[in-house]
Design an enzyme around this catalytic site. Structure first.
Site, mmCIF file in Angstrom:
data_model
loop_
_atom_site.group_PDB
_atom_site.id
_atom_site.type_symbol
_atom_site.label_atom_id
_atom_site.label_comp_id
_atom_site.label_asym_id
_atom_site.label_seq_id
_atom_site.Cartn_x
_atom_site.Cartn_y
_atom_site.Cartn_z
ATOM 1 C CG HIS A 115 61.542 59.573 30.727
ATOM 2 N ND1 HIS A 115 61.203 58.222 30.872
ATOM 3 C CD2 HIS A 115 61.491 60.085 31.881
ATOM 4 C CE1 HIS A 115 61.300 57.894 32.106
ATOM 5 N NE2 HIS A 115 61.386 58.935 32.712
ATOM 6 C CG HIS A 141 58.303 61.033 36.444
ATOM 7 N ND1 HIS A 141 57.831 60.847 34.985
ATOM 8 C CD2 HIS A 141 59.461 60.512 36.550
ATOM 9 C CE1 HIS A 141 58.871 60.293 34.427
ATOM 10 N NE2 HIS A 141 59.865 60.195 35.345
ATOM 11 C CD GLU A 145 65.546 62.876 40.138
ATOM 12 O OE1 GLU A 145 64.483 62.389 40.741
ATOM 13 O OE2 GLU A 145 66.017 62.027 39.430
ATOM 14 C CG ASP A 146 66.008 65.114 35.476
ATOM 15 O OD1 ASP A 146 66.822 64.992 36.442
ATOM 16 O OD2 ASP A 146 65.571 64.211 35.109
ATOM 17 C CG ASP A 202 60.885 56.803 36.025
ATOM 18 O OD1 ASP A 202 61.189 57.302 34.765
ATOM 19 O OD2 ASP A 202 61.854 56.943 37.029
HETATM 20 MN MN LIG Z 1 61.940 59.465 34.905
#
Ligand SMILES: [Mn+2]
Length: 261
Positions: A115, A141, A145-146, A202
């Protein structure tokens, strides 16, 4: 990369006029050919420490030259081009390690790293974006967050500019999901141009994925709602990259969710 605007902004904060001086322009930094006052030099240096393409040795060399009143000229664009490639490879490697245990939601459980790499590809190939900072931020990116990655870590490895873009595209995971989705719509118009680029790519990547295949456990309604929501976020990101927006519009049209503008 330090650009003219950033540099002049830094200089203006010291209320000094560079109008009569010759500036030597290189790809990543601007230096006055005349003797730089120490305070200014340190300020320039502060900017440059945030540039990952500059190694400490190079900065030290620049510092010695500037302190001695000699111009700092880098000999060719080659060096800077190579530095950009190196920094991109470093980002890809960093992101691959961080996302190593994650999978996408498709039935083949595609490795997650596909991704961010695909988002960077959309920007470079379809969007014509060559700014290494934007491409670096695209690769990174989703790391904060992940995965277990901090903004401090991003800044230390890749500089403040990259960190700031990643921060702009990172949702606050402490908020409930619906609230986060609502905030994406609300905040989109106020993002920087570079963050908008990453967000557009994205969204395009994710919508193309959704078009290909419904993720495990998703109903058709949920898919349609996702397209609807994405079109509202994109509405606030428009006027940033013609090609990427055109590709998004094709998808929105096919799904009948194109926002009137
Ligand atoms: Mn993304």
């Amino acid at each position: 990369m330090v650009n003219l605007k950033t540099f002049l902004y830094g200089v203006s904060r010291h209320r000094l006029k560079f109008a009569n001086r010759i500036l030597v322009i290189t790809n990543s930094a601007l230096w006055s050919q005349s003797v730089l006052p120490k305070s200014i030099y340190m300020h320039v240096c502060a900017f440059n420490t945030a540039v990952p393409a500059r190694s400490k040795d190079v900065l030290e060399q620049h510092k010695q030259l500037a302190m001695a009143g000699k111009p700092v000229v880098e000999d060719s664009g080659e060096v800077n081009g190579s530095q950009s490639i190196i920094s991109l490879i470093n980002c890809a490697d960093f992101a691959a390690i961080k996302h190593r245990n994650q999978r996408r939601k498709d039935k083949d459980e595609t490795p997650y790293i596909n991704h961010p790499v695909g988002v960077a590809r959309i920007l470079a190939v379809e969007g014509g974006i060559t700014d290494p900072v934007v491409l670096q931020a695209a690769l990174l990116h989703d790391t904060v967050e992940d995965t277990e990655t901090s903004f401090e870590e991003i800044e230390k490895e890749f500089g403040k500019e990259v960190r700031d873009i990643v921060a702009e595209v990172t949702d606050d995971k402490s908020l409930p999901k619906m609230e986060r989705k609502h905030l994406q719509i609300k905040h989109a118009p106020y993002k920087s141009r570079k963050a908008k680029l990453v967000k557009l790519a994205d969204k395009l990547y994710n919508l193309r994925d959704l078009e290909k295949e419904t993720p495990q456990g998703w109903t058709e309604t949920r898919v349609q709602e996702y397209f609807q929501w994405a079109s509202q976020v994109v509405r606030g990101l428009r006027g940033t990259n013609e090609n990427i927006e055109k590709e998004l519009d094709k998808i929105f049209k096919a799904r009948n969710v194109l926002e009137e503008t």
